[in-house]
Design an enzyme around this catalytic site. Structure first.
Site, mmCIF file in Angstrom:
data_model
loop_
_atom_site.group_PDB
_atom_site.id
_atom_site.type_symbol
_atom_site.label_atom_id
_atom_site.label_comp_id
_atom_site.label_asym_id
_atom_site.label_seq_id
_atom_site.Cartn_x
_atom_site.Cartn_y
_atom_site.Cartn_z
ATOM 1 N N GLU A 155 33.689 55.055 54.631
ATOM 2 C CA GLU A 155 32.118 54.730 54.802
ATOM 3 C C GLU A 155 32.008 53.896 53.646
ATOM 4 O OE1 GLU A 155 30.158 58.503 55.079
ATOM 5 O OE2 GLU A 155 28.296 57.564 54.553
ATOM 6 N N ASP B 299 19.773 59.524 48.683
ATOM 7 C CA ASP B 299 20.548 59.578 47.847
ATOM 8 C C ASP B 299 20.298 60.311 46.278
ATOM 9 O OD1 ASP B 299 22.840 58.623 48.799
ATOM 10 O OD2 ASP B 299 21.975 56.604 49.206
#
Lengths: 402, 266
Positions: B51, B62
């Site tokens: 990914e 994140d």
């Protein structure tokens, strides 16, 4: 096409968020839609505004200041006199009551200048909610007084050390907290951007500014103003005062952005002077300061509350259809307006609001002595005493530089 | 429409009676070249699908580790076009390649142009953490036109209606977030992940891969019992963030990837 999509102002707005938050946004939309038609909710909010916020806020004509505005008459909507010192309390009380209705116990908020954080900490204390406020490290330093105020009110203030360490990064951090804690936490977003329903909901809680001001100006002057001036960071005080005037075609709506060191310098927060392009930031499709790769460009302004690279989507719409005009005001111009209002009228404005005053000086000169300009004085300058004193070289040991 | 490389890799793992291991790394950290090499190291050590993260200034899904890597990658001058280079590098290894990106860089690049370049680089599709199908008209069209996978996220908070509509819009696989939160290692996976995977399987036949908070071989093994793929990000990125020099980083990364790969192969 665009008007069939959820939460759009023309093409702008929408809901660009992680799926994890969609359920909470739908829950919020359902509750606020019901609440805004519920006499019980509206009555409680109105009662709080009367007995706690201090609404209606007055209007004040400022003739000595107006001498510097081409002789036009200038009247201030005094949101600075609200409890906690700015317009932010209007939205926060509404969202805090909604938090209680949703059965949530904890609120989080982002803040730039600290005004929204202080207002949220205040409402949390009033309603017995746990409160965490995210604030960029740079802003905690330039608005230290407000950090202390929030802590005195029982809130936890978390300095954010990522990215530009200002308002946009505080918003990112608040979203991260919300994704993790959405079950018991409401994110009291402080301006008219973010994913639907925030832009519309926050505007509706601030709409009272324009509703009151329009009637007050009509009562006192027998006519509508020629122009309404407001500063625009995310744009909540501006949407609040603009909204009631949108259908009054003869009234110019003028938003003043943080021009920083001048648009040409690249160090500014002016989204509407050709520097920003439509994109997605913080859940909304709107004008964003961004580079060719879609990376956000850091904004700059002497005013922490205007130091934001994006803007509420309804402003983007009003800009595109030509209903509102937006101009940058440089740090120098804003500080000159700050000094002028303080010394001609005995009113210390927030540096954010000083941008609106600088706009009034400009538009007043265009209009001349027949003009009538309404300015949203969105906040008071107590929080900015240190910044302003340094700017003008008034602190001990600084006299040499003055 | 034909099965993507990622779909084929997932099917092959299933034929082997195991879950696939999906490893995340951002392009451009510690450098563009270094990140390409790191992705190859993942594949050499048993990662089935890479990914490829596109660093973004405002990564609100994140946690601190990936934020740090993204910030340094941007400071190092990484550009959007570098994900296509990474895509070609990963594809050349025979592993599956996906790009994970926040929506604004794609929007700015142009969804169709971005999709065309992805397809040209051999990338199977996109994972879009801040784009829900409701707002994805441009991407739905571009991914159809260029035959790309659309990996949308589902969360423990997703309502039954949204599980239905989100999986219906998905292609390739469905990304189930193991918990409510942002990327970053957690001490335990918890039960939310298996409950969510069960709910997803009721509404779709697509493979379901699980990510967020998975960082150890034991956690990989636990998730592999009920998911078709296990996604690890922050733990891998941390190897590169914490390393005193790039070579040590690659060595630590390879060792961790090999260890995690045991988690899906026992």
């Amino acid at each position: 096409m665009s008007d069939t999509r959820i939460g759009r102002f023309g093409d702008y707005g929408g809901r660009y968020v992680p799926e994890a938050l969609v359920a909470a946004l739908e829950e919020l939309d359902e509750h606020r839609s019901k609440a805004m038609h519920d006499p019980g909710f509206l009555g409680e909010l109105a009662q709080l505004h009367r007995t706690y916020t201090g609404r209606p806020s007055i209007i004040t004509e400022v003739p000595r200041f107006a001498e510097h505005c081409g002789g036009a008459r200038v009247v201030l909507k005094r949101e600075d006199l609200n409890h906690t010192g700015s317009h932010k309390i209007n939205n926060v009380l509404g969202q805090a009551l909604l938090t209680r209705r949703m059965g949530k116990k904890r609120v989080i908020a982002e803040t730039g200048a600290g005004q929204h954080g202080v207002a949220t900490a205040t409402a949390a204390a009033l309603l017995g909610l746990e409160c965490v406020v995210y604030m960029g490290r740079v802003d905690t330093e330039r608005q230290a007084l407000n950090v202390a105020r929030m802590r005195l009110l029982g809130a936890e203030v978390v300095p954010v050390d990522h990215g530009s360490r200002t308002l946009k990064d505080a918003v990112n951090e608040a979203f991260r907290d919300w994704v993790a804690n959405v079950e018991d936490t409401h994110y009291v977003l402080g301006t008219v951007t973010g994913p639907y329903p925030f832009p519309e909901m926050v505007r509706d809680f601030h709409r009272i500014i324009g509703v009151e001001a329009r009637q007050q100006v009509l009562d006192q002057f027998g006519r509508l103003p020629d122009a309404v001036c407001a500063c625009v960071g995310g744009g909540s005080n501006a949407m609040g005062i603009f909204h009631r005037f949108v259908d009054d075609e003869g009234v110019r709506l003028i938003g003043l952005e943080g021009g920083g060191e001048g648009v040409a310098s690249g160090r500014h927060a002016s989204r509407f002077s050709g520097q920003a392009t439509p994109g997605v930031l913080h859940g909304a499709y709107t004008y964003v300061l961004q580079d060719d790769d879609g990376q956000t460009i850091e904004s700059h302004s002497v005013s922490a509350g205007l130091d934001y690279p994006s803007v509420g989507p309804e402003h983007s719409y009003l800009k595109d259809i030509g209903r509102a005009e937006y101009y940058p005001v440089t740090d120098d111009e804003a500080m000159e307006a700050f000094r002028l209002l303080s010394q001609t009228e005995g009113i210390l404005p927030a540096i954010e609001s000083a941008h609106a005053l600088a706009g009034a000086m400009r538009v007043g000169r265009e209009l001349g002595p027949d003009g009538l300009v309404l300015v949203n004085l969105s906040g008071r300058g107590d929080k900015d005493v240190d910044t302003a004193a340094r700017w003008f070289g008034l602190l001990p040991g600084q006299e040499d530089q003055a | 429409m034909s099965a993507s490389t990622v779909s084929k890799v997932l099917a092959a793992a299933k034929d082997d009676g195991r879950a696939a291991l999906i490893g995340y790394l951002p392009v451009g950290f510690p450098s563009v070249e270094g990140s390409l090499r790191a992705m190859e190291v993942l594949v050499e050590n048993g990662v089935d699908i890479v990914e490829i993260g596109l660093p973004y200034t405002d990564p609100l899904m994140d946690g601190p580790v990936i934020q740090t890597a993204a910030t340094r990658a941007l400071e190092g001058g990484v550009r959007v076009a570098d994900v296509f280079r990474a895509g070609r590098a990963v594809s050349a290894t025979g592993a599956g390649a996906l790009v994970m990106t926040y929506w604004n860089p794609v929007l700015r690049y142009g969804a169709d142009r971005f999709a065309a370049e992805l397809a040209g680089a051999g990338v199977s599709g996109l994972i879009t953490p801040d784009l829900v199908p409701d707002e994805a008209q441009d991407w739905l069209e571009a991914s159809e036109a260029h035959d790309l996978d659309r990996v949308f996220l589902v969360a423990p908070s997703s309502t039954p209606e949204r599980l239905q509509s989100t999986t219906a819009a998905s292609r390739g696989f469905v990304y189930a977030t193991a918990l409510m939160g942002v990327t970053g290692a957690r001490t335990s996976v918890g039960s939310a992940a298996s409950v969510l995977v069960g709910r997803v399987r009721e509404v779709t036949d697509l493979p379901v891969c699980v990510g967020l908070g998975v960082s150890t071989r034991e956690q990989v093994a636990e998730v592999a019992r009920f998911a078709d793929g296990v996604i690890v990000g922050s733990a891998l990125v941390r190897c590169l963030v914490d390393a005193p020099d790039p070579d040590t980083g690659l060595k630590d990364l390879g060792a961790l990837a090999a260890d995690l790969a045991q988690g899906v192969r026992r």
